[in-house]
Write a protein that holds these residues in place. Structure first.
Motif, PDB file in Angstrom:
ATOM      1  N   HIS A 181       0.842  -1.207   0.000  1.00 50.87           N
ATOM      2  CA  HIS A 181       0.000   0.000   0.000  1.00 50.87           C
ATOM      3  C   HIS A 181       0.873   1.252   0.000  1.00 50.87           C
ATOM      4  O   HIS A 181       0.556   2.247  -0.663  1.00 50.87           O
ATOM      5  N   ALA A 182       1.984   1.184   0.723  1.00 51.55           N
ATOM      6  CA  ALA A 182       2.879   2.349   0.796  1.00 51.55           C
ATOM      7  C   ALA A 182       3.460   2.686  -0.582  1.00 51.55           C
ATOM      8  O   ALA A 182       3.503   3.864  -0.978  1.00 51.55           O
ATOM      9  N   ILE A 183       3.845   1.672  -1.337  1.00 52.57           N
ATOM     10  CA  ILE A 183       4.449   1.982  -2.657  1.00 52.57           C
ATOM     11  C   ILE A 183       3.361   2.454  -3.635  1.00 52.57           C
ATOM     12  O   ILE A 183       3.636   3.281  -4.512  1.00 52.57           O
ATOM     13  N   CYS A 184       2.131   1.984  -3.461  1.00 53.56           N
ATOM     14  CA  CYS A 184       1.040   2.515  -4.309  1.00 53.56           C
ATOM     15  C   CYS A 184       0.896   4.022  -4.055  1.00 53.56           C
ATOM     16  O   CYS A 184       0.740   4.809  -4.997  1.00 53.56           O
ATOM     17  N   ASP A 185       0.980   4.432  -2.786  1.00 51.50           N
ATOM     18  CA  ASP A 185       0.862   5.864  -2.449  1.00 51.50           C
ATOM     19  C   ASP A 185       2.068   6.646  -2.986  1.00 51.50           C
ATOM     20  O   ASP A 185       1.917   7.736  -3.546  1.00 51.50           O
ATOM     21  N   LEU A 186       3.257   6.079  -2.807  1.00 47.16           N
ATOM     22  CA  LEU A 186       4.463   6.770  -3.279  1.00 47.16           C
ATOM     23  C   LEU A 186       4.431   6.957  -4.794  1.00 47.16           C
ATOM     24  O   LEU A 186       4.870   7.976  -5.326  1.00 47.16           O
ATOM     25  N   ALA A 187       3.907   5.953  -5.483  1.00 46.55           N
ATOM     26  CA  ALA A 187       3.844   6.032  -6.950  1.00 46.55           C
ATOM     27  C   ALA A 187       2.937   7.182  -7.386  1.00 46.55           C
ATOM     28  O   ALA A 187       3.243   7.910  -8.340  1.00 46.55           O
ATOM     29  N   MET A 188       1.839   7.374  -6.660  1.00 45.25           N
ATOM     30  CA  MET A 188       0.925   8.496  -6.957  1.00 45.25           C
ATOM     31  C   MET A 188       1.657   9.820  -6.736  1.00 45.25           C
ATOM     32  O   MET A 188       1.602  10.731  -7.558  1.00 45.25           O
ATOM     33  N   TYR A 189       2.370   9.904  -5.607  1.00 43.10           N
ATOM     34  CA  TYR A 189       3.080  11.146  -5.274  1.00 43.10           C
ATOM     35  C   TYR A 189       4.128  11.454  -6.352  1.00 43.10           C
ATOM     36  O   TYR A 189       4.330  12.609  -6.746  1.00 43.10           O
ATOM     37  N   ASN A 190       4.802  10.415  -6.833  1.00 43.29           N
ATOM     38  CA  ASN A 190       5.928  10.663  -7.745  1.00 43.29           C
ATOM     39  C   ASN A 190       5.497  11.239  -9.089  1.00 43.29           C
ATOM     40  O   ASN A 190       6.309  11.828  -9.802  1.00 43.29           O
ATOM     41  N   TYR A 191       4.239  11.071  -9.447  1.00 42.63           N
ATOM     42  CA  TYR A 191       3.767  11.680 -10.697  1.00 42.63           C
ATOM     43  C   TYR A 191       3.885  13.195 -10.590  1.00 42.63           C
ATOM     44  O   TYR A 191       4.357  13.874 -11.500  1.00 42.63           O
ATOM     45  N   LEU A 192       3.466  13.699  -9.422  1.00 46.26           N
ATOM     46  CA  LEU A 192       3.541  15.134  -9.189  1.00 46.26           C
ATOM     47  C   LEU A 192       5.007  15.587  -9.228  1.00 46.26           C
ATOM     48  O   LEU A 192       5.344  16.605  -9.838  1.00 46.26           O
ATOM     49  N   GLU A 193       5.864  14.780  -8.584  1.00 44.31           N
ATOM     50  CA  GLU A 193       7.296  15.146  -8.569  1.00 44.31           C
ATOM     51  C   GLU A 193       7.860  15.186  -9.986  1.00 44.31           C
ATOM     52  O   GLU A 193       8.522  16.137 -10.380  1.00 44.31           O
ATOM     53  N   MET A 194       7.556  14.172 -10.791  1.00 49.21           N
ATOM     54  CA  MET A 194       8.168  14.091 -12.122  1.00 49.21           C
ATOM     55  C   MET A 194       7.648  15.155 -13.075  1.00 49.21           C
ATOM     56  O   MET A 194       8.399  15.709 -13.875  1.00 49.21           O
ATOM     57  N   ARG A 195       6.338  15.398 -13.026  1.00 51.89           N
ATOM     58  CA  ARG A 195       5.790  16.311 -14.048  1.00 51.89           C
ATOM     59  C   ARG A 195       5.877  17.757 -13.614  1.00 51.89           C
ATOM     60  O   ARG A 195       5.789  18.666 -14.434  1.00 51.89           O
ATOM     61  N   ASP A 196       6.043  18.013 -12.294  1.00 54.56           N
ATOM     62  CA  ASP A 196       5.951  19.384 -11.817  1.00 54.56           C
ATOM     63  C   ASP A 196       7.074  19.763 -10.856  1.00 54.56           C
ATOM     64  O   ASP A 196       7.861  20.677 -11.107  1.00 54.56           O
ATOM     65  N   LEU A 197       7.189  19.034  -9.724  1.00 52.87           N
ATOM     66  CA  LEU A 197       8.086  19.486  -8.664  1.00 52.87           C
ATOM     67  C   LEU A 197       9.541  19.587  -9.118  1.00 52.87           C
ATOM     68  O   LEU A 197      10.274  20.451  -8.645  1.00 52.87           O
ATOM     69  N   VAL A 198       9.975  18.683 -10.034  1.00 48.69           N
ATOM     70  CA  VAL A 198      11.383  18.695 -10.464  1.00 48.69           C
ATOM     71  C   VAL A 198      11.820  20.042 -11.024  1.00 48.69           C
ATOM     72  O   VAL A 198      13.011  20.334 -11.099  1.00 48.69           O
ATOM     73  N   THR A 199      10.860  20.857 -11.457  1.00 49.25           N
ATOM     74  CA  THR A 199      11.225  22.154 -12.036  1.00 49.25           C
ATOM     75  C   THR A 199      11.242  23.260 -10.963  1.00 49.25           C
ATOM     76  O   THR A 199      11.605  24.388 -11.237  1.00 49.25           O
ATOM     77  N   LYS A 200      10.830  22.934  -9.750  1.00 45.47           N
ATOM     78  CA  LYS A 200      10.696  23.963  -8.705  1.00 45.47           C
ATOM     79  C   LYS A 200      12.012  24.118  -7.933  1.00 45.47           C
ATOM     80  O   LYS A 200      12.697  23.138  -7.647  1.00 45.47           O
TER      81      LYS A 200
END
Ligand code: FAD
Length: 447
Positions: free
Chosen positions: A355-374
């Motif tokens: 369950h934890a990796i399912c949650d982390l995978a959701m979070y990482n979408y935000l990191e890859m498409r958006d946060l990496v540029t911040k």
């Protein structure tokens, strides 16, 4: 029932996880029959989801159990040392995955890996493989299974002492379990889908972009990524809201979108190739599944995507599925090779981590498409790198614990939360010190 050795096991699903668990159980002396819906991919080529996969520590350790790690990683894997971000003005920015220990992830070809695993399974004398066999009915408690041979139409009834369901995200076995009381299942389709586009090989079979990176075109609401292939091509995937895809309904609109958003990629792919590949299929959906328990009594167990399909943004779906096999293998070692005891204990050991990796995978979408540029993300990344360099065993960044270690996934989250708290305290201390210094300085200058 023979429990402890020479047990009779049916594995449903001959994808990556099903083929691997077949090998591991056979190596431990069990008799395994694997039933796969599709035809034998070693004979008939079919195109499935995503051509390449990023393999990392958990998956590697599982492959090591059956002596395939070297063949996969060193002979067919392409090492990717970090992300290479492509900006709209064609600029590039490298973010290494692990600048301290230089760990890499490996781009591997999905069907090649699956074929290697099926070959390995077939080498065990105690394994039988059945292709074109679709599971149609199952008695989870009694161990009765009904398949249909999709080529001949023949119905096949069989029994098994133990059943391992590795039949993927849309698992028939999980759906049957869901009809039972006290089975919890949460299924989420995200509002984003994906379309695959490929980058051609360069002159003299060279790579047209760096092959040492996972390429990302982060654009906030959507992104494109590309992974290198052994033949010099790259496989790209555009992930975006379905509404974005729906708006791209003509070649002209698609090209103008690429000119705006991914101009360097358009130069490399070419307009004609892009248009023909993009409109070949409609965007595919992305599903995340969290369920509990993974077993029915001591006879039936689901693993891999059947138990915990996740969105692909942490590149952990296969790695986590392979780690399921490691966990099962460790439980078998602990319980004298008793499958009933291993199956009974599996959910308790594995579920929270899945369950934890399912949650982390959701979070990482935000990191890859958006946060990496911040800026805040990049500052945190630098801080993590410095602290990891100073305290290599104490301060391990989230990405490294997930990707380059076998730390339990839930502990990866606790570890990150602990680091966040420490950094927050440090920031407060630094802020208070600066504030006190300014006040002291002002009082001193006034007098
Ligand atoms: P599957 O690969 O889906 O295999 C299930 C098998 O069961 C299939 O062969 C199917 O034919 C068979 N089957 C289904 N129903 C029946 C039936 N009724 N009877 C008999 N057989 C049946 N993971 C990573 O670790 N790294 C990555 O980089 C990565 N990238 C990804 C990119 C994308 C776009 C996607 C969608 C996924 C990605 N994943 C990645 C996740 C990874 O693909 C899955 O986690 C992995 O394939 C799961 O393997 P599996 O064997 O559990 O399921």
């Amino acid at each position: 029932m023979r429990d402890g050795q020479n047990s009779d096991v049916v594995v449903v699903g001959g994808g990556l996880v099903g083929a691997l668990v077949t090998c591991v159980l056979a190596k431990k002396g069990h008799h395994v029959r694997l039933y796969e819906y599709r035809s034998d991919m070693r004979v008939e080529v079919s195109r499935g989801v995503s051509i390449d996969l990023a393999l990392s520590a958990r998956g590697r350790e599982a492959l090591r159990q059956i002596d395939l790690e070297d063949a996969v990683v060193n002979h067919h894997g392409i090492a990717m040392k970090g992300r290479l971000l492509h900006s709209k003005d064609k600029g590039l920015k490298e973010i290494l995955y692990d600048s301290v220990h230089k760990n890499c992830i490996y781009s591997v070809n999905r069907s090649h890996l699956n074929r290697l695993l099926l070959d390995a399974a077939e080498k065990y004398p105690n394994v039988n493989l059945f292709f074109n066999h679709k599971l149609m009915d199952i008695d989870l408690e009694e161990g009765h299974l009904q398949f249909v041979d999709v080529k001949s139409g023949e119905t096949i009834n069989t029994n098994a002492e133990f059943i391992i369901g590795a039949d993927g995200a849309y698992s028939y076995i999980r759906r049957t379990m869901a009809k039972r009381p006290r089975f919890n299942c949460n299924q989420t389709y995200i509002d984003h889908g994906y379309v695959e586009v490929s980058f051609p090989v360069g002159p003299d079979n060279s790579f047209i972009m760096s092959k040492d990176h996972l390429h990302i075109w982060p654009r906030g609401e959507f992104m494109m990524i590309a992974l290198p292939n052994e033949d010099g091509t790259f496989t790209g995937n555009v992930f975006a809201p379905f509404a974005t895809f729906e708006a791209l309904d003509t070649p002209e609109k698609l090209i103008s979108f690429y000119k705006d958003q991914f101009p360097d990629a358009l130069d490399l792919i070419g307009e004609k190739k892009l248009v023909s590949e993009f409109f070949q299929t409609s965007p595919k959906t992305l599903i995340s599944i969290k369920c509990n328990p993974y077993n029915v009594g001591s006879r039936t167990l689901i693993i891999g995507d059947a138990a915990h399909a996740m969105v692909p943004f942490y590149a952990q779906g296969m790695n986590a599925g392979f780690e399921d096999v490691l966990v099962l293998s460790e439980l078998l070692d602990f319980h004298n090779n008793s499958l009933s005891k291993a199956i009974l204990n599996f959910t308790k050991v594995r579920c929270d981590d899945a369950h934890a990796i399912c949650d982390l995978a959701m979070y990482n979408y935000l990191e890859m498409r958006d946060l990496v540029t911040k800026k805040s993300f990049l500052i945190r990344k630098h801080l993590d790198t410095i602290l990891h360099w100073l305290f290599p065993n104490e301060w391990i960044p989230l990405y490294s614990t997930v990707t380059f270690s076998r730390m339990k996934y839930r502990d990866c989250i606790y570890n990150k939360d602990w680091q966040d708290r420490v950094l927050k305290k440090i920031l407060i201390c630094v802020g208070v010190t600066i504030f006190a210094y300014i006040i002291t300085f002002m009082i001193a200058t006034r007098n």
